[in-house]
Enzyme design. Structure first.
Site, short mmCIF file in Angstrom:
data_model
loop_
_atom_site.label_atom_id
_atom_site.label_comp_id
_atom_site.label_asym_id
_atom_site.label_seq_id
_atom_site.Cartn_x
_atom_site.Cartn_y
_atom_site.Cartn_z
N CYS A 34 -15.71 -31.80 -20.52
CA CYS A 34 -15.49 -31.54 -19.09
C CYS A 34 -16.43 -32.37 -18.22
CB CYS A 34 -15.66 -30.06 -18.77
SG CYS A 34 -17.33 -29.47 -19.11
N CYS A 108 -18.71 -22.85 -21.76
CA CYS A 108 -19.68 -23.07 -20.68
C CYS A 108 -20.98 -22.35 -20.97
CB CYS A 108 -19.12 -22.60 -19.34
SG CYS A 108 -17.43 -23.14 -19.04
FE1 FES Z 1 -17.49 -27.53 -18.35
FE2 FES Z 1 -17.52 -25.06 -17.66
S1 FES Z 1 -15.81 -26.39 -17.64
S2 FES Z 1 -19.13 -26.19 -18.51
#
Ligand code: FES
Length: 128
Positions: A34, A108
């Site tokens: 991400c 996360c």
């Molecule tokens: Fe990357 Fe939450 S989507 S840490």
């Protein structure tokens, strides 16, 4: 996506957010998928009875709502703990104290856990 009240609370008003001057250790981790980044600073004090304690902790996070909420929560959980106890905090502890994270967001909380571990490791390295 359904976030708990606690997650939204910590996202809107994060605890211990910011930069620390002269930290005893820092840990920075990123999630390559991400692209989110998290940095944790710790200030360690030595207590005669308890040993090494995290007397102050701060974070800077560039990331999603869960990343910010988990950063905030892990700083609350680790503050005033011994390094030994802080190392026992798991991603599930973080998620539980936030009243759960959506399953797709559990990764996360890894970031928060990993950043804390990296900061403690950095402190141990600086000590030598
Ligand atoms: Fe990357 Fe939450 S989507 S840490």
């Amino acid at each position: 996506m359904q976030y708990s009240k606690k997650v939204l609370e910590h996202f809107a008003h994060p605890h211990n957010q910011g930069v620390m001057k002269n930290p005893s250790g820092t840990g920075m981790v990123g999630n390559p998928v991400c692209g989110d980044l998290m940095k944790i600073y710790i200030k360690v004090k030595k207590d005669k009875q308890k040993g090494e304690i995290i007397e102050d902790i701060k974070f800077e996070t560039l990331g999603c709502a869960s990343a910010i909420a988990t950063s905030s929560m892990i700083t609350d959980l680790a503050k005033n703990k011994t390094l030994k106890d802080a190392l026992k905090i798991t991603r599930d502890d973080v998620a539980d104290h936030l009243e759960g994270l959506p399953p797709i967001k559990m990764h996360c909380s890894n970031l928060a856990d990993d950043a804390l571990h990296a900061a403690i490791k950095d402190y141990e390295k600086n000590k030598k």
